[in-house]
Design a protein around this motif. Structure first.
Motif, PDB file in Angstrom:
ATOM      1  N   VAL A 314      33.205  24.951  -1.208  1.00 29.00           N
ATOM      2  CA  VAL A 314      31.878  24.980  -0.593  1.00 29.00           C
ATOM      3  C   VAL A 314      31.484  26.426  -0.339  1.00 29.00           C
ATOM      4  N   LYS A 315      30.258  26.761  -0.689  1.00 27.01           N
ATOM      5  CA  LYS A 315      29.728  28.104  -0.424  1.00 27.01           C
ATOM      6  C   LYS A 315      28.340  27.922   0.180  1.00 27.01           C
ATOM      7  N   MET A 316      28.119  28.554   1.328  1.00 31.12           N
ATOM      8  CA  MET A 316      26.808  28.416   1.955  1.00 31.12           C
ATOM      9  C   MET A 316      26.339  29.771   2.461  1.00 31.12           C
ATOM     10  N   GLY A 317      25.028  29.949   2.415  1.00 27.29           N
ATOM     11  CA  GLY A 317      24.461  31.203   2.900  1.00 27.29           C
ATOM     12  C   GLY A 317      23.343  30.928   3.891  1.00 27.29           C
ATOM     13  N   CYS A 318      23.285  31.761   4.927  1.00 28.82           N
ATOM     14  CA  CYS A 318      22.225  31.566   5.911  1.00 28.82           C
ATOM     15  C   CYS A 318      21.675  32.911   6.379  1.00 28.82           C
ATOM     16  N   THR A 319      20.552  32.850   7.068  1.00 30.84           N
ATOM     17  CA  THR A 319      19.968  34.069   7.624  1.00 30.84           C
ATOM     18  C   THR A 319      20.670  34.399   8.933  1.00 30.84           C
ATOM     19  N   ARG A 320      20.364  35.587   9.447  1.00 27.03           N
ATOM     20  CA  ARG A 320      20.973  36.062  10.694  1.00 27.03           C
ATOM     21  C   ARG A 320      20.701  35.093  11.850  1.00 27.03           C
ATOM     22  N   ASP A 321      19.529  34.484  11.819  1.00 27.26           N
ATOM     23  CA  ASP A 321      19.208  33.573  12.919  1.00 27.26           C
ATOM     24  C   ASP A 321      19.622  32.131  12.632  1.00 27.26           C
ATOM     25  N   GLY A 322      20.437  31.944  11.602  1.00 27.13           N
ATOM     26  CA  GLY A 322      21.056  30.638  11.428  1.00 27.13           C
ATOM     27  C   GLY A 322      20.271  29.635  10.612  1.00 27.13           C
ATOM     28  N   ARG A 323      19.451  30.117   9.710  1.00 20.52           N
ATOM     29  CA  ARG A 323      18.732  29.182   8.835  1.00 20.52           C
ATOM     30  C   ARG A 323      19.457  29.139   7.495  1.00 20.52           C
ATOM     31  N   ILE A 324      19.903  27.931   7.096  1.00 20.70           N
ATOM     32  CA  ILE A 324      20.657  27.825   5.842  1.00 20.70           C
ATOM     33  C   ILE A 324      19.684  27.972   4.663  1.00 20.70           C
ATOM     34  N   ILE A 325      20.033  28.874   3.744  1.00 23.05           N
ATOM     35  CA  ILE A 325      19.145  29.111   2.599  1.00 23.05           C
ATOM     36  C   ILE A 325      19.697  28.498   1.327  1.00 23.05           C
ATOM     37  N   ALA A 326      20.987  28.638   1.147  1.00 22.53           N
ATOM     38  CA  ALA A 326      21.558  28.176  -0.113  1.00 22.53           C
ATOM     39  C   ALA A 326      22.888  27.482   0.137  1.00 22.53           C
ATOM     40  N   PHE A 351      25.165  17.729   1.294  1.00 22.36           N
ATOM     41  CA  PHE A 351      24.288  18.599   2.101  1.00 22.36           C
ATOM     42  C   PHE A 351      23.058  17.867   2.625  1.00 22.36           C
ATOM     43  N   THR A 352      23.015  16.564   2.479  1.00 19.85           N
ATOM     44  CA  THR A 352      21.782  15.828   2.770  1.00 19.85           C
ATOM     45  C   THR A 352      21.404  15.854   4.244  1.00 19.85           C
ATOM     46  N   ARG A 353      22.323  16.233   5.109  1.00 20.53           N
ATOM     47  CA  ARG A 353      21.979  16.318   6.533  1.00 20.53           C
ATOM     48  C   ARG A 353      21.070  17.504   6.836  1.00 20.53           C
ATOM     49  N   TYR A 354      20.967  18.415   5.874  1.00 20.86           N
ATOM     50  CA  TYR A 354      20.248  19.653   6.168  1.00 20.86           C
ATOM     51  C   TYR A 354      19.109  19.878   5.186  1.00 20.86           C
ATOM     52  N   ASP A 355      18.127  20.604   5.681  1.00 19.34           N
ATOM     53  CA  ASP A 355      16.967  20.939   4.867  1.00 19.34           C
ATOM     54  C   ASP A 355      17.245  22.293   4.224  1.00 19.34           C
ATOM     55  N   VAL A 356      17.665  22.274   2.984  1.00 18.34           N
ATOM     56  CA  VAL A 356      18.075  23.508   2.307  1.00 18.34           C
ATOM     57  C   VAL A 356      17.277  23.638   1.006  1.00 18.34           C
ATOM     58  N   ASP A 357      16.707  24.807   0.780  1.00 18.53           N
ATOM     59  CA  ASP A 357      15.850  24.997  -0.390  1.00 18.53           C
ATOM     60  C   ASP A 357      16.627  25.114  -1.697  1.00 18.53           C
ATOM     61  N   HIS A 358      17.801  25.738  -1.613  1.00 10.72           N
ATOM     62  CA  HIS A 358      18.526  26.001  -2.856  1.00 10.72           C
ATOM     63  C   HIS A 358      19.898  25.331  -2.798  1.00 10.72           C
ATOM     64  N   VAL A 359      20.080  24.364  -3.654  1.00 11.89           N
ATOM     65  CA  VAL A 359      21.339  23.600  -3.624  1.00 11.89           C
ATOM     66  C   VAL A 359      21.854  23.417  -5.044  1.00 11.89           C
ATOM     67  N   HIS A 360      23.141  23.518  -5.187  1.00  9.92           N
ATOM     68  CA  HIS A 360      23.746  23.217  -6.475  1.00  9.92           C
ATOM     69  C   HIS A 360      25.081  22.516  -6.226  1.00  9.92           C
ATOM     70  N   VAL A 361      25.215  21.307  -6.754  1.00  8.87           N
ATOM     71  CA  VAL A 361      26.454  20.552  -6.590  1.00  8.87           C
ATOM     72  C   VAL A 361      26.953  20.128  -7.966  1.00  8.87           C
ATOM     73  N   LEU A 408      20.749  21.834  14.634  1.00  5.61           N
ATOM     74  CA  LEU A 408      19.364  21.457  14.963  1.00  5.61           C
ATOM     75  C   LEU A 408      18.365  22.324  14.197  1.00  5.61           C
ATOM     76  N   LYS A 409      18.695  23.594  14.028  1.00  7.20           N
ATOM     77  CA  LYS A 409      17.802  24.497  13.296  1.00  7.20           C
ATOM     78  C   LYS A 409      17.600  24.064  11.857  1.00  7.20           C
ATOM     79  N   ASN A 410      18.615  23.380  11.320  1.00  6.15           N
ATOM     80  CA  ASN A 410      18.591  23.060   9.891  1.00  6.15           C
ATOM     81  C   ASN A 410      18.489  21.563   9.594  1.00  6.15           C
ATOM     82  N   GLY A 415      10.680  13.252   5.768  1.00  2.22           N
ATOM     83  CA  GLY A 415       9.929  14.088   4.829  1.00  2.22           C
ATOM     84  C   GLY A 415      10.752  15.192   4.190  1.00  2.22           C
ATOM     85  N   THR A 416      11.976  15.429   4.684  1.00  2.00           N
ATOM     86  CA  THR A 416      12.826  16.456   4.063  1.00  2.00           C
ATOM     87  C   THR A 416      13.172  16.040   2.630  1.00  2.00           C
ATOM     88  N   GLN A 417      12.985  16.992   1.725  1.00  2.00           N
ATOM     89  CA  GLN A 417      13.295  16.722   0.312  1.00  2.00           C
ATOM     90  C   GLN A 417      14.806  16.815   0.109  1.00  2.00           C
TER      91      GLN A 417
END
Ligand code: FES
Ligand code: FES
Lengths: 765, 158, 81
Positions: A314-326, A351-361, A408-410, A415-417
């Motif tokens: 598993v590899k995940m990336g987030c912003t400094r304030d804790g928003r998961i991006i990838a 990853f379906t629990r989270y709203d993440v724009d970039h995902v690859h599985v 909670l942030k993520n 409506g989450t895709q």
């Protein structure tokens, strides 16, 4: 017809209460009859000869000495089962490759795992049957075997199936492989996402195979008669599916097999498919006598449905304030001897629990020399959640953000895709996070070597084919005939409660029972947490069908138009504002005269329930680690789960608590241990250690109810979500306690101790 | 094979049965005496589903031979209720939803009764250790422990 | 025409295509149209698929109608334990 009935909030009288379960008294008095509790006059005992080798070609089988033993009435081998084409065929809605199923039931060219059935005998006593097994001579050519998933994926690994080429890759491979299938899900541009991230965490996780561990071993009794009909009593999660599978394997017409589901002593996904049932019928067909087969615990471990052992990156990336991006994951799951692990739902749940724009599985389904894996409660999801939720925990810790706040942030919301397909509908994930955060257990102070872990779980839940009949008896009581098996959770009572609510009568006026396969149309197995969701929808359809008939009958009797009659509080009464006045009739009053006014009244439902509502849970666990022994003690456990609506809250709590404790076992104790020879070394409850009462604390279950809009009572289903988060939550708690992130499970004392010692050695060096 | 003649008392009734040397008490109860309320989960003494009492002592009936029952008094789940009155433990298991599939339940009830006979006022931890010989895969033990504690309370008249 | 979205899985056999517009009246017609359009699809591909039609998920619902302005997303079926 596919059926969805929308949720309507309403005042409830029965739903949400806690009546005594209908099957309760039989179960506390020893009356309840399970698979092994059925007998027939003249029955024989069947026993199965199993391969001692993990991988071996079967050159020949000589059964002559066994057949000559007095008391032996029949022997079956691969020659007694027809070859099945290499094709996926629907047998009662489960799409399986019968080429594989027939080989799993009885080995053909090769034995593919320790415990693989090779022959079976039926004899007048168990002792004779066992003696006969020793007289069967199997000539094996032992082949190299492979058990570890990564080993099995290597190009030079021993190949289980010479005809198996990896599916869904281009170009089509030119060499057979243990990788049966490659799956891939993509959303956005994961590389670009990682470039934007302030923090990237990547980890690799390994888990061991575990078993469902139901306390009742598989058991069945078959009686085949000379006119080609068979009766089968068996402990199953779905008697219609078992009928379909037996019919296909034995080349019989579906109607020639009648299956009576017995009380089931636990299944958890492990009793979704046949093992001994076709063998018992085949033996009975040959012996002309009933044949009973009861598995031993050793056979259950060696030959029935365990889960995958797996490797997950598993590899995940987030912003400094804790928003998961990838988010990226690679899942490698053991399928066992035949293709078809739960890696597909696992990769869709990662990853379906989270709203993440970039995902690859990317996921691989890998055949290895172990028993074919079977479903186990939210199949595949706990393993990948262990990885994903561990990485999230690490990100939150590195950023100094509270783990629940980070989630909670993520968190996914309506409506989450999703990255695997649809947008999520109405869900209650955030509500479970909030409920967990508000729980007093989240604030209990911790002592030395104690740690707290948080993790979450998501499961799809399912609908599918369901039928039921509701017969109104002459005294106004109701006989409810169910086609979905109550696999333990109290389904019978939950469904009787729904019927009572609909009809407006007391729940003890409804007697629920299981049908056999001749009494109702097809029902799918009780799986995917569908029992109360789909069964409940069918019961509503059947009850409303009956109510419609009751209204019509009352109108006729009272000589008023039907639209002047409404059904309310268990009686037909004048609809408000109607000009027609008449004396109301209760259900019992109509029932009493039904026979003489047109015949008895019944309601029916035959549906394919759609609109299952996804379930989410948030779990908090406190552990204490003994640094001397590596023992992890669970101190406190809390689960908040969105179930949509709890029909019978006590049984819903039971599902939450039971799933959590199975998850604790998976995280801490349970594992299949194989020797170098590929044999299972711990096929018993002494060495395969499931949690006992003293291993676990009370599990505080918080029921969250965000109604499923696609169910008349808002039910989502609740049986599976609870098992998903424990592996991750416990790993996170152990990390909090000792500052070491262990990415292998189970976290048994030797493994934890080794990690502690390794960390100490690194610190010194 | 010669069969042994055994006389014993089961749930207060005198019984006689014939059994082979290697037959376990569990096998005898289930297959000779047709008392199938006692369950087999493992046959190796690890799950407690086969729990019965022999002269008041809790045993795994899968670990005892049928011939050893000679002259003994055996109690099984079938003898737990008195007429139409369920034993307090049986009632509490129902009220607390302490069973799901129920295959472990006879064993738990036998163990719990034995536990409370020896210790009428157990702590939660004593209940958990007292029942640690019984496996339940469905309930997570939560409601079983609650039911036993509640039964103990009622039986003490507290 | 309805907008059909294929989940990542099938891209390997559709030449990388993940979206297509098709004129179909129901799920059965959709599966037939896909089989014609992508000869590389495995014979049993439909057995493994669920659909989301305008956000509502269906499994084994061959006669479920698809409107001309519908968005249909195809993804693997779910079972469970
Ligand atoms: S059957 Fe006796 S302890 Fe399991
Ligand atoms: S209730 Fe199923 S094993 Fe205990």
């Amino acid at each position: 017809m596919s059926t969805t009935i929308k949720y309507e909030p309403r005042e409830l009288k029965v739903v949400g209460t806690r009546p005594i379960r209908h099957d309760g008294v039989d179960k506390v008095t020893g009356r309840a009859r399970y698979g092994a509790d059925f007998d027939l006059p003249g029955q024989l005992i069947g026993k199965v000869l199993r391969s001692p080798h993990a991988h071996a070609r079967i050159r020949s089988i000589d059964v002559s000495a066994a057949l000559a033993l007095p008391g032996v009435k029949a022997v079956v081998t691969r020659d007694d089962f027809a070859e099945m084409p290499e094709e996926y065929a629907a047998a009662g809605e489960i799409v399986v490759n019968f080429y594989d199923v027939t080989r799993n039931v009885m080995a053909r060219e090769k034995a593919l795992y320790d415990g693989h059935a090779v022959a079976a005998v039926a004899a007048t006593s168990e002792a004779i049957a066992k003696q006969a097994l020793k007289l069967i001579k199997v000539d094996y050519e032992v082949l190299p075997h492979v058990i570890d998933v990564l080993e099995a994926m290597k190009p030079d690994a021993p190949v289980l199936h010479e005809h198996q080429y990896t599916q869904l890759v281009t170009p089509k491979p030119d060499k057979p492989s243990n990788v049966a299938k490659r799956l891939e899900f993509k959303r956005g541009d994961v590389e670009a996402g990682f470039r934007q991230a302030d923090l990237v965490v990547e980890r690799e996780f390994n888990t061991k195979p575990v078993h469902q561990g139901y306390i009742e071993p598989q058991a069945c009794l078959a009686s085949y008669s000379e006119d080609g009909q068979a009766d089968l009593w068996t402990s199953t999660q779905g008697h219609f599916v078992f009928r379909a599978q037996c019919a296909k394997l034995l080349q019989m017409e579906v109607s020639k097999i009648r299956v009576m589901p017995t009380e089931i002593g636990g299944g958890f996904g492990g009793k979704n498919t046949v093992y001994c049932e076709p063998v018992a019928i085949a033996l009975s067909r040959k012996a002309h006598r009933p044949v009973k087969i009861v598995m031993t615990r050793d056979e259950v471990f060696r030959a029935t449905g365990p889960t995958s052992g797996a490797n997950v990156r598993v590899k995940m990336g987030c912003t400094r304030d804790g928003r998961i991006i990838a988010a990226e994951a690679v899942l490698n799951y053991q399928a066992g001897a035949f293709a078809g692990s739960s890696v597909s739902p696992a990769s869709m749940s990662a990853f379906t629990r989270y709203d993440v724009d970039h995902v690859h599985v990317v996921a691989h389904d890998v055949t290895v020399n172990r028993p074919k894996v079977a479903a186990y409660r939210a199949p595949g999801a706990p393993i990948v959640a262990f990885g994903v939720e561990s990485v999230i925990d690490e990100m939150a810790k590195k950023l100094g953000i509270d783990p629940i706040d980070f989630r909670l942030k993520n968190a996914a919301r309506e409506g989450t895709q999703s990255y695997y397909g649809p947008k999520l509908g109405s869900i209650g994930f955030i509500e479970t996070l909030q409920a967990a955060k508000a729980h007093p257990n989240y604030r209990v102070p911790l002592g030395p070597n104690q740690g707290r872990g948080v993790a979450t779980g998501f499961w799809f839940n399912a609908g599918n084919e369901t039928s039921c009949a509701l017969n109104i008896n002459e005294d106004g009581t109701v006989s409810l005939v169910l086609g979905v098996v109550d696999v333990a959770g109290g389904l019978r009572t939950a469904l009787a409660m729904i019927v009572a609510e609909e009809l407006g009568i007391d729940v003890d006026k409804v007697r629920p029972s299981h049908s056999d396969t001749t009494e109702l149309g097809f029902n799918f197995v009780t799986a995917g947490s569908r029992g109360t969701f789909a069964g409940g929808m069918a019961c509503v359809v059947a009850a409303r069908d009956a109510i419609e008939k009751l209204r019509q009958r009352a109108a006729k009797i009272r000589e008023v138009p039907v639209d002047a009659v409404e059904w309310k509080d268990g009686r037909a009464q004048p609809i408000q504002g109607s000009a027609h006045r008449f004396a109301p009739m209760t259900l019992a009053e109509i029932a009493k005269v039904a026979g003489k006014t047109g015949g008895t009244i019944a309601g029916h439902a035959e549906i394919n329930a759609q609109g299952a509502g996804p379930g989410f849970a948030t779990q908090i666990v406190d552990v204490e680690v003994d640094r001397e022994t590596g023992l992890v003690k669970v101190l406190r456990y809390t689960i908040a789960q969105d179930v949509g609506k709890a029909i019978h809250p006590a049984y819903v709590e039971g599902q939450l608590q039971g799933g959590v404790v199975q998850g604790i076992g998976w995280a801490l104790n349970e594992e299949y241990v194989y020797g170098k020879d590929g044999r299972l070394q711990n096929p018993g409850f002494l060495d395969y250690r499931v949690p006992v009462a003293s291993d676990v604390p009370f599990v505080d279950a918080v029921i969250v109810e965000v109604p499923n809009p696609n169910h008349p009572y808002g039910v989502r289903g609740c049986g599976e979500v609870s098992i998903i988060a424990p592996m991750a939550a416990i790993a996170n708690a152990v990390e909090s306690a000792i500052g070491i992130r262990i990415c292998e499970q189970p976290l048994s004392p030797p493994r934890v101790l080794a990690a502690i010692e390794e960390a100490a050695a690194t610190r010194k060096a | 094979m010669t069969r042994h003649h055994v006389s014993a008392t089961v749930n207060g009734d005198a019984v006689e049965f014939l059994c082979e040397t290697q037959q376990t008490l569990l096998d005898v109860l289930r297959n000779e005496l047709r008392l199938t309320g006692t369950k087999e989960g493992c046959a190796t003494g690890d799950c407690g589903a086969c729990s019965v009492t022999v002269d008041g002592r809790l045993v795994c009936s899968c670990l005892m031979l049928g011939v050893e029952a000679e002259g003994k008094s055996i109690r099984t789940i079938e003898g737990m209720a008195q007429g139409e009155n369920l034993h307090v433990l049986q009632r509490k298991f129902l009220e607390h939803a302490a069973l799901q599939c129920g295959v472990c339940t006879p064993g738990f009830l036998m163990s719990a009764r034995s536990l409370l006979e020896n210790n009428p006022n157990p702590t939660e931890s004593e209940v958990r250790y007292g029942l640690a010989g019984n496996l339940c895969r469905c309930t997570g033990y939560h409601k079983i422990v609650e039911a036993v504690l509640d039964a103990a309370r009622e039986m003490r008249g507290a | 025409m309805a907008r059909i979205v294929l989940s990542g899985n099938l891209a390997a056999v559709t030449g990388g295509e993940t979206e297509i517009a098709l004129e179909v009246g129901n799920v059965r017609q959709l599966f037939q149209a896909l089989a014609e359009h992508y000869p590389g699809l495995p014979e049993n591909f439909a057995e493994d698929l669920a659909v989301a039609i305008d956000g509502e998920i269906y499994q084994d619902a061959l006669l479920e109608p698809i409107r001309n302005d519908s968005e249909v997303i195809l993804f693997p079926k779910i079972a469970g334990g």
